[in-house]
Design a protein around this motif. Structure first.
Motif, PDB file in Angstrom:
ATOM      1  N   THR B 210       0.858  -1.177   0.000  1.00  0.00           N
ATOM      2  CA  THR B 210       0.000   0.000   0.000  1.00  0.00           C
ATOM      3  C   THR B 210       0.898   1.232   0.000  1.00  0.00           C
ATOM      4  OG1 THR B 210      -0.029  -0.038   2.397  1.00  0.00           O
ATOM      5  CG2 THR B 210      -1.848  -1.115   1.270  1.00  0.00           C
ATOM      6  N   GLU B 211       0.375   2.278  -0.560  1.00  0.00           N
ATOM      7  CA  GLU B 211       1.204   3.473  -0.680  1.00  0.00           C
ATOM      8  C   GLU B 211       1.622   3.991   0.688  1.00  0.00           C
ATOM      9  OE1 GLU B 211      -0.895   6.686  -2.333  1.00  0.00           O
ATOM     10  OE2 GLU B 211       0.853   7.997  -2.467  1.00  0.00           O
ATOM     11  N   GLY B 212       0.691   3.905   1.655  1.00  0.00           N
ATOM     12  CA  GLY B 212       1.079   4.299   3.006  1.00  0.00           C
ATOM     13  C   GLY B 212       1.206   5.786   3.189  1.00  0.00           C
ATOM     14  N   ARG B 213       0.257   6.545   2.646  1.00  0.00           N
ATOM     15  CA  ARG B 213       0.303   7.977   2.912  1.00  0.00           C
ATOM     16  C   ARG B 213       0.045   8.237   4.369  1.00  0.00           C
ATOM     17  NH1 ARG B 213      -1.773  12.422   0.495  1.00  0.00           N
ATOM     18  NH2 ARG B 213       0.311  13.107   1.023  1.00  0.00           N
ATOM     19  N   PRO B 214       0.493   9.246   5.001  1.00  0.00           N
ATOM     20  CA  PRO B 214       1.419  10.243   4.473  1.00  0.00           C
ATOM     21  C   PRO B 214       2.896   9.895   4.618  1.00  0.00           C
ATOM     22  CG  PRO B 214       0.698  10.909   6.621  1.00  0.00           C
ATOM     23  CD  PRO B 214       0.068   9.585   6.353  1.00  0.00           C
ATOM     24  N   ASP B 215       3.198   8.747   5.167  1.00  0.00           N
ATOM     25  CA  ASP B 215       4.612   8.440   5.348  1.00  0.00           C
ATOM     26  C   ASP B 215       5.288   7.982   4.080  1.00  0.00           C
ATOM     27  OD1 ASP B 215       4.192   6.978   8.631  1.00  0.00           O
ATOM     28  OD2 ASP B 215       4.690   9.008   7.995  1.00  0.00           O
ATOM     29  N   ARG B 216       4.503   7.585   3.132  1.00  0.00           N
ATOM     30  CA  ARG B 216       5.025   7.030   1.885  1.00  0.00           C
ATOM     31  C   ARG B 216       5.864   5.789   2.151  1.00  0.00           C
ATOM     32  NH1 ARG B 216       6.856  12.011  -0.250  1.00  0.00           N
ATOM     33  NH2 ARG B 216       5.153  13.517   0.040  1.00  0.00           N
ATOM     34  N   THR B 217       5.421   5.013   3.105  1.00  0.00           N
ATOM     35  CA  THR B 217       6.180   3.808   3.408  1.00  0.00           C
ATOM     36  C   THR B 217       6.197   2.854   2.229  1.00  0.00           C
ATOM     37  OG1 THR B 217       4.157   2.838   4.266  1.00  0.00           O
ATOM     38  CG2 THR B 217       5.596   3.919   5.839  1.00  0.00           C
ATOM     39  N   GLY B 218       5.121   2.865   1.485  1.00  0.00           N
ATOM     40  CA  GLY B 218       5.046   1.951   0.351  1.00  0.00           C
ATOM     41  C   GLY B 218       6.167   2.176  -0.645  1.00  0.00           C
ATOM     42  N   LEU B 219       6.486   3.427  -0.828  1.00  0.00           N
ATOM     43  CA  LEU B 219       7.537   3.721  -1.800  1.00  0.00           C
ATOM     44  C   LEU B 219       8.866   3.139  -1.353  1.00  0.00           C
ATOM     45  CD1 LEU B 219       6.658   7.447  -2.490  1.00  0.00           C
ATOM     46  CD2 LEU B 219       5.808   5.402  -3.628  1.00  0.00           C
ATOM     47  N   ARG B 220       9.124   3.322  -0.074  1.00  0.00           N
ATOM     48  CA  ARG B 220      10.410   2.833   0.441  1.00  0.00           C
ATOM     49  C   ARG B 220      10.478   1.317   0.349  1.00  0.00           C
ATOM     50  NH1 ARG B 220       9.935   6.385   4.941  1.00  0.00           N
ATOM     51  NH2 ARG B 220       9.426   4.632   6.282  1.00  0.00           N
ATOM     52  N   LEU B 221       9.361   0.707   0.791  1.00  0.00           N
ATOM     53  CA  LEU B 221       9.358  -0.749   0.822  1.00  0.00           C
ATOM     54  C   LEU B 221       9.493  -1.306  -0.595  1.00  0.00           C
ATOM     55  CD1 LEU B 221       9.106  -3.209   2.584  1.00  0.00           C
ATOM     56  CD2 LEU B 221       6.657  -3.094   2.320  1.00  0.00           C
ATOM     57  N   SER B 222       8.778  -0.700  -1.527  1.00  0.00           N
ATOM     58  CA  SER B 222       8.836  -1.252  -2.879  1.00  0.00           C
ATOM     59  C   SER B 222      10.231  -1.096  -3.455  1.00  0.00           C
ATOM     60  CB  SER B 222       7.790  -0.601  -3.767  1.00  0.00           C
ATOM     61  OG  SER B 222       7.838   0.790  -3.622  1.00  0.00           O
ATOM     62  N   ASN B 223      10.884  -0.011  -3.079  1.00  0.00           N
ATOM     63  CA  ASN B 223      12.279   0.149  -3.503  1.00  0.00           C
ATOM     64  C   ASN B 223      13.129  -0.996  -3.018  1.00  0.00           C
ATOM     65  OD1 ASN B 223      12.796   2.317  -5.076  1.00  0.00           O
ATOM     66  ND2 ASN B 223      12.923   3.771  -3.364  1.00  0.00           N
ATOM     67  N   ASP B 224      13.018  -1.249  -1.698  1.00  0.00           N
ATOM     68  CA  ASP B 224      13.872  -2.277  -1.113  1.00  0.00           C
ATOM     69  C   ASP B 224      13.551  -3.656  -1.657  1.00  0.00           C
ATOM     70  OD1 ASP B 224      13.902  -0.629   2.129  1.00  0.00           O
ATOM     71  OD2 ASP B 224      15.185  -0.400   0.365  1.00  0.00           O
ATOM     72  N   LEU B 225      12.266  -3.911  -1.856  1.00  0.00           N
ATOM     73  CA  LEU B 225      11.906  -5.233  -2.356  1.00  0.00           C
ATOM     74  C   LEU B 225      12.334  -5.419  -3.798  1.00  0.00           C
ATOM     75  CD1 LEU B 225       8.386  -5.822  -0.779  1.00  0.00           C
ATOM     76  CD2 LEU B 225      10.484  -7.051  -0.305  1.00  0.00           C
ATOM     77  N   ALA B 226      12.252  -4.348  -4.542  1.00  0.00           N
ATOM     78  CA  ALA B 226      12.665  -4.469  -5.939  1.00  0.00           C
ATOM     79  C   ALA B 226      14.132  -4.839  -6.029  1.00  0.00           C
ATOM     80  CB  ALA B 226      12.369  -3.162  -6.672  1.00  0.00           C
ATOM     81  N   LYS B 227      14.882  -4.310  -5.051  1.00  0.00           N
ATOM     82  CA  LYS B 227      16.306  -4.653  -5.053  1.00  0.00           C
ATOM     83  C   LYS B 227      16.518  -6.133  -4.812  1.00  0.00           C
ATOM     84  CE  LYS B 227      17.784  -0.259  -3.216  1.00  0.00           C
ATOM     85  NZ  LYS B 227      17.777   0.354  -1.904  1.00  0.00           N
ATOM     86  N   LEU B 228      15.525  -6.770  -4.135  1.00  0.00           N
ATOM     87  CA  LEU B 228      15.654  -8.200  -3.861  1.00  0.00           C
ATOM     88  C   LEU B 228      15.041  -9.037  -4.965  1.00  0.00           C
ATOM     89  CD1 LEU B 228      14.530  -8.211  -0.138  1.00  0.00           C
ATOM     90  CD2 LEU B 228      16.851  -8.496  -0.960  1.00  0.00           C
ATOM     91  N   ASP B 229      14.617  -8.381  -6.016  1.00  0.00           N
ATOM     92  CA  ASP B 229      13.976  -9.081  -7.135  1.00  0.00           C
ATOM     93  C   ASP B 229      12.679  -9.749  -6.752  1.00  0.00           C
ATOM     94  OD1 ASP B 229      17.091 -10.085  -8.572  1.00  0.00           O
ATOM     95  OD2 ASP B 229      15.743  -8.431  -9.108  1.00  0.00           O
TER      96      ASP B 229
END
Lengths: 614, 359
Positions: B210-229
Motif C-alpha cells: 500500500t502506498e502508506g500515505r502520508p509516510d510514503r512507506t510503500g515507496l520505500r518498501l517497494s524500492n527495497d523489495l525491488a532490489k531483492l527481485d
C-alpha cells in the motif's frame, strides 16, 4: 426437555452396588417400586440401621456431624453374626455433617449369594447410639471423619453380637415394611449439592472416597470406578426420591411450589415466605446451628441480604463468630470436627438460599485453611489464626480488590461518556461514584427490570451524590443503546470459558451492546472466578419466587394472574441468574488488572496457586 | 541528531516518526522546513538536559547512550532503549540493590518521557525492568555478584530483542508458500526481514504494497523489495478492497501489541484488517515480544494520541481540520496469528504472557 422422566432409580448413577458382585434382584420388595435396587431384606445391618433412621431424622441437621463416627463404629461391627460371611461389610456412614436424617446405607456382602446391598453414604446419626451407647457417646462429633477402624470393629463384633442378633431379626421384619425410606442414593450429601459449588465436589468426593476406603478392599475398585462415572455431583431436583430424602433432613421445611416449570425441574423450587415465621420461632432452639449463622440464613431467606459481596461477607463474618465460640469436643480433632461443623452450617445456608459461586469459593478457602492448620497449634491459637485468615480474605479479596478495580476502571471513563449499567452491582456503583469524585463529566443510564427492580436503589444512591442519571426498563435497552458509549456490568461469577454468570437480564443487555458496537466492561473480583464451564443458563441456575411475577406493586388492578396456580398449563418462571457468552464481553476488570475474557482460566490457575502460598 | 531536536519544541509531533523521517530521508516539505530551522543551534532535548544535569556527577546520561544506539537505522528504538538501560546498570555506581533499582527506574522514566507516544519504548522499558529484577538471585548474593547477574540478564534480554527479528523471520517462513500474494502495509523492519528471508530461500511470491500515505512507506518498501527481485505492486490506500480478492494474506508489523491481543500500528491497518476479515483472508502480525504492552484500548479514541502532520502538497485553508493521528488500533478478532520471537501465537496469548510476567 421432555415430559417428566420416569423415576431415575434404575439408571441412577449414584447408586452403588457394593459387595459381592451379584447384581441386585429387582423384585425384592413389594412395597416400593421406585427403586428396584433396594437393599434386600436379609441384610440385617440395614434393618438395624433402618430401625434407627427415623429417629435420626428428627434431630436437626447439626447433630449428625456429632454422632456420625459413633454410629459408624458401632453399627458395622455388630451387624455380622458368625453365620454371615466373614467378609465384612461396612456400613458406610458418610454424610458430611450437615445433612440430616439419613438414609440408609448398607452394603454388605452376603454369604449366600443374596443380592448385594447397595452402599449409600449415610449419616445415621442417632440410630446406633442407643444400641451402643456406652461406646458411642464419647465418639460423637467425629463429623465427616468416618474412619473405619477395622480392628476396632472386628473386636467389637465379637462382643455384642448376641444381643444384636435378636434385634436384627426384629429389624429385618420392620425393614421389609419400610422399603420406602431405604433408597440407596449415591450420597446423602445430595442435599448439599445443589448449585454447584466448588466446595461441594471436593466434599462429596471426600465422602465417597472415605466411604471407599472404609469398605473393605473388595469394594474399593468398583467404588472408584463408579465414582469416575458419576457426573458432577449436583443434586437434580427432579429425582423425587432424593428430594424426599433431602426434605427429611432439612431444617428449613420448604414446600414445593405447584406448577413447576418443566425445563427447570432439576432446580429446586419452593413456596416462598412460608418458612420464615416458623424458623424465627425456632431461633433459640437450634443449638447445632450457631446463632450468627442462623441469623444470616434467615436474612438470606427473607431477602434482606442480597448481592454477591454482601452475602459473602455476611457469611464469612458469621463463620468468624462461630469459630470464636467453637470448642473442640473431647476426643476429636479440631480440624475434622470444625470442617464438619462448617459443612453443617453451609448446608443450612443452602437450605435457606442456594449458595452463589463466590460463596462456594470462600468456603473452599476456609476449609483449606482449616485443613492446613499445623497440628502443633493449640485450640485458641488455631481459632485466632482462622479468624484472622477470614479477616484477611475479606479485606484482601473483596475490599481491597474493589479499590483496585475502581482505580483501573475509572481510566476507561472519559469526559462526555454515556455509561449504561444494569441492575445493581456494588463494584459498578463504586466506579461511578469514584469517577464522579474525580470530576469526570459523564451521564449514567440505569437499566432496571422486574421483578426485583434493584436498579431503583442504585439510582437513588447515585442521584444523591449528584450524578446525572437516566432510568429505564430493560425493554427500552435497544432504544437507548445508540446513545451509549460504554456499558458497565457486574458479575456474580466469571467462568473459565469467559462466560459471565450474572443477574438475569445481563446477557440481553450485553448482546444489545455488542450489536451496537458498544464496549462491555465487566467488573468482577478475582475470587469470584471459577474453573467451571457453563454453556447455557439452564443447567445451573436459581429459581426465585414465581408469585412476584404475577403481582405488580402499586397496581392492584393488574390481577389477571392472581389464580395462576390453579391453571394446569400455566407455569411462572422467575430465574435469578443468566450466562453471558464471552463474545459479548470486551474486557474484564479485576484486581489482577484488565484482562480479556480469554484470560480467565489463566487467572484461575495463578489464583489457585497463590492460595496455596497463603 | 539535530533534526530530532526541533521535535521537542513541537511535542505534539511524535518523536518516533521524526526519527524514521530522519533515517529514511524521503524529502518532504516539513523535513525541509525542519532542516532549515535546524541551522539554528538548538537547545538539547529538555528531558535529556535535565537528565544530564542530574547525571553530571555520574558522568552518564541514559539519553546520550540511547541516542548513540538509535543512530543505527536498523536498530529498533526499543532495542536501543534496552541496550541503554543495560548500560545504565553497568555504569552505575550504586552500592546497594535498592539504589540500583531506583537508578534504573529513573533512567527508564527518562527514556519513556523522551517519547511519550511510543508504545514499544514504554513496553520494552517495563518488560526490561520486570525481566531483569525478577530473579531470585537478588536476595541472596552479595551486591557485586547480584549486579553481575543483573547485567547478565540485561544483556541476555538485549540479545533476545536484537535477534528477535531473525527468529520471527524463521518462524514465518512456513506461512509463505510458493505462488502466494502478500499484502503489506507500513514499513516494518520485521516484515521486511521476513520477506527478505523468504526471497533468500528462493520462494516465489509477490507483494502488494500500500502506498502508506502520508509516510510514503510503500515507496520505500517497494524500492527495497525491488532490489531483492521480488515482484512488487504498489496500490494506493483506497484500492485495498479492490485488490483484496487476489491477495492470499495480509502481513503487517506492529508499533505495540496490547493486552487484549490487538495491535497498534500505522493508520490504515484497521481498515485493511476489516476488509481482510470480511473476505476471509488471514491477517498476520509480525511483532517482537518486547512490544507487549499493558494497555487495553476499548476503541480508537482510547489510545494516547500520536500526531503526524499530513502534507497534502497544496496549502489547506486554516479552517479546515485535518485528521492527523498517526496510528490506529486493530481489535484482536480481526487478527489471525502473531509471529513473535516467543513463537507463533494467537492473540489471546498476549494477556497470558503478560499475566505471567506481571503477577
Amino acid at each position: 426437555m421432555d415430559a417428566r422422566r420416569p423415576p431415575r432409580a434404575v439408571i441412577d448413577p449414584k447408586v452403588r452396588t457394593v459387595g459381592f458382585f451379584t447384581p441386585p434382584d429387582p423384585i425384592q420388595f413389594d412395597s416400593n417400586s421406585l427403586s428396584p435396587v433396594m437393599i434386600p431384606p436379609p441384610c440385617h445391618s440395614s434393618e438395624n440401621l433402618d430401625l434407627h433412621s427415623p429417629p435420626s431424622v428428627t434431630p436437626p441437621s447439626g447433630d449428625e456431624s456429632v454422632s456420625v463416627t459413633g454410629s459408624y463404629n458401632g453399627s458395622s461391627s455388630e451387624l455380622f453374626p458368625a453365620p454371615m460371611s466373614p467378609a465384612l461389610s461396612q456400613k458406610i456412614v458418610a454424610g458430611d455433617g450437615g445433612v440430616g436424617g439419613g438414609i440408609v446405607a448398607s452394603s454388605f456382602p452376603r454369604g449366600g449369594g443374596v443380592p448385594v446391598c447397595k452402599l449409600t453414604t449415610v449419616s445415621v446419626v442417632n440410630t446406633d447410639s442407643f444400641a451402643f451407647d456406652e461406646r458411642d457417646k464419647p465418639n460423637k462429633g467425629g463429623g465427616s471423619s468416618m474412619e473405619v477402624k477395622d480392628q476396632a470393629m472386628n473386636s467389637k463384633q465379637k462382643n455384642e453380637k448376641s444381643s444384636k442378633a435378636e434385634r436384627r431379626a426384629l429389624q429385618e421384619a420392620q425393614r421389609a415394611a419400610k422399603a420406602e425410606g431405604n433408597k440407596a442414593t449415591g450420597t446423602v450429601t445430595s442435599g448439599n449439592l445443589k448449585s454447584a459449588k466448588a466446595t461441594k465436589p471436593p466434599q462429596k468426593v471426600d465422602n465417597t472416597s472415605v466411604a471407599a476406603s472404609e469398605k473393605k478392599g473388595v469394594d474399593r475398585p468398583s467404588e472408584k470406578d463408579r465414582k469416575k462415572d458419576v457426573p458432577h455431583p449436583r443434586m437434580q431436583y427432579d429425582d423425587k426420591s432424593r428430594v424426599e430424602k433431602a426434605k427429611r433432613r432439612a431444617v428449613v421445611n420448604h414446600t414445593e411450589s405447584r406448577n413447576r416449570v418443566e425445563l427447570f425441574r432439576h432446580l429446586p423450587q419452593y413456596e416462598h415466605g412460608s418458612q420464615l415465621p416458623d424458623l424465627e420461632a425456632k431461633f433459640f432452639q437450634l443449638e447445632p446451628v450457631h446463632p450468627s449463622v442462623y441469623k444470616v440464613g434467615l436474612q438470606y431467606l427473607s431477602g434482606d441480604i442480597s448481592g454477591g459481596n454482601a452475602r459473602c461477607i455476611a457469611m464469612l463474618q458469621a463463620f468468624q463468630d462461630a469459630i470464636k465460640d467453637y470448642t473442640v469436643p473431647p476426643e476429636k480433632t479440631l480440624v475434622r470436627d470444625l470442617t464438619a461443623k462448617i459443612s453443617s452450617y453451609v448446608s443450612f445456608l443452602i437450605e435457606c438460599r442456594p449458595l452463589s459461586i463466590s460463596m462456594g469459593n470462600a468456603i473452599r478457602f476456609l476449609k483449606s485453611q482449616i485443613a492446613k492448620l499445623p497440628l502443633t497449634l493449640s485450640e485458641s491459637e488455631s481459632k485466632t489464626s482462622l479468624q484472622s485468615d477470614i479477616e484477611r480474605f475479606i479485606y484482601e479479596k473483596i475490599i481491597l480488590a474493589d479499590k483496585v478495580i475502581v482505580e483501573h476502571a475509572v481510566t476507561k471513563i472519559r469526559d462526555g461518556d454515556v455509561l449504561l449499567t444494569y441492575g445493581s452491582s456494588s463494584a459498578v456503583e463504586m466506579i461511578l461514584l469514584r469517577a464522579h469524585e474525580l470530576g469526570k463529566q459523564f451521564q449514567v443510564v440505569v437499566v432496571d427490570s422486574r421483578p426485583s427492580l434493584k436498579g431503583k436503589l442504585l439510582l437513588r444512591r447515585l442521584v444523591e451524590k449528584g450524578l446525572t442519571c437516566t432510568y429505564t426498563h430493560i425493554n427500552a435497552v435497544s432504544f437507548i443503546m445508540h446513545e451509549v458509549t460504554r456499558v458497565f456490568l457486574g458479575a456474580s461469577s466469571v467462568l473459565s470459558n469467559g462466560t459471565v454468570y450474572s443477574g438475569v437480564g445481563t446477557a440481553s443487555v450485553a448482546m444489545v451492546a455488542h450489536a451496537f458496537h458498544v464496549p462491555v466492561i465487566v467488573c468482577c473480583e478475582a475470587f469470584k472466578f471459577h474453573e467451571r464451564v457453563q454453556l447455557d443458563s439452564i443447567c445451573s441456575n436459581e429459581l426465585g419466587d414465581p408469585d412476584v411475577i404475577s403481582k405488580v406493586s402499586g397496581r392492584g388492578d393488574v390481577n389477571h394472574l392472581d389464580a395462576w396456580a390453579n391453571a394446569e398449563n400455566l407455569q411462572l418462571l422467575n430465574l435469578i441468574y443468566d450466562a453471558t457468552p464471552s463474545d459479548y464481553v470486551s474486557i474484564i476488570v479485576t484486581d489482577y488488572g484488565m484482562i480479556p475474557p480469554t484470560s480467565v482460566p489463566v487467572v484461575v490457575r495463578e489464583y489457585s496457586r497463590e492460595q496455596v502460598w497463603i | 541528531m539535530e533534526t530530532e531536536a526541533p521535535s521537542m519544541e513541537n511535542p505534539k509531533i511524535s518523536a518516533y516518526y521524526q526519527t524514521r523521517l530522519a533515517h529514511f530521508g524521503v524529502v518532504s516539505t516539513e523535513w525541509l522546513a525542519q532542516a532549515q530551522s535546524a541551522t539554528n543551534p538548538n537547545p538539547p532535548l529538555p528531558s535529556s538536559s535535565t537528565n544530564s544535569h542530574t547525571d553530571k556527577d555520574t558522568n552518564f546520561s541514559v539519553i546520550d547512550e540511547f541516542n548513540r544506539w538509535r543512530n543505527h537505522p536498523d536498530l529498533a528504538e526499543a532495542v536501543a532503549a534496552i541496550r541503554a538501560l543495560a548500560a545504565v546498570i553497568s555504569a552505575s555506581k550504586a552500592s546497594t540493590m535498592m539504589q540500583l533499582e531506583i537508578e534504573l527506574k529513573n533512567a527508564s522514566d527518562t527514556l519513556k518521557a523522551w517519547d511519550t507516544t511510543s508504545i514499544s519504548l514504554t513496553a520494552a522499558s517495563d518488560l526490561f525492568m520486570r525481566y531483569v529484577t525478577r530473579t531470585s538471585a537478588l536476595e541472596f548474593e552479595d551486591f557485586n555478584s547480584a549486579k553481575a547477574r543483573l547485567i547478565e540478564r540485561a544483556d541476555k534480554f538485549g540479545e533476545i530483542s536484537y535477534k528477535a527479528r531473525k527468529i520471527i523471520g524463521m518462524l514465518s517462513q512456513d506461512f509463505i508458500f510458493d505462488g502466494c500474494t502478500i499484502l503489506v502495509h507500513g514499513f516494518s523492519r520485521v516484515v521486511f526481514e521476513v520477506l527478505k528471508l523468504a526471497a533468500h530461500n528462493k520462494k516465489r511470491f509477490r507483494v502488494f504494497c500500500t502506498e502508506g500515505r502520508p509516510d510514503r512507506t510503500g515507496l520505500r518498501l517497494s524500492n527495497d523489495l525491488a532490489k531483492l527481485d521480488v515482484p512488487v505492486k504498489l496500490v494506493i490506500d483506497s484500492a485495498v478492497a479492490y485488490t483484496m480478492d487476489e491477495v492470499d494474506m495480509v502481513l503487517v508489523g506492529a508499533d505495540g501489541v496490547v493486552e487484549s491481543g490487538g495491535i497498534i500500528n500505522m493508520m490504515g491497518t484497521y481498515q485493511i484488517a476489516l476488509v481482510a476479515k470480511s473476505m476471509n483472508k488471514p491477517v498476520y502480525v509480525a511483532a517482537e515480544s518486547y512490544k507487549f504492552a499493558r494497555h487495553y484500548p476499548l476503541d480508537q479514541k482510547d489510545l494516547a494520541p500520536a500526531l503526524r502532520p499530513v502534507d497534502f502538497g497544496v496549502p489547506i485553508p486554516s479552517k479546515v481540520e485535518v485528521e492527523c493521528s498517526a496510528r490506529d488500533y486493530t481489535p484482536p478478532q480481526y487478527l489471525t496469528l502473531l509471529f513473535t520471537d516467543l513463537g507463533v501465537l494467537t492473540p489471546s496469548v498476549v494477556s497470558d504472557e503478560l499475566i505471567q510476567l506481571y503477577l
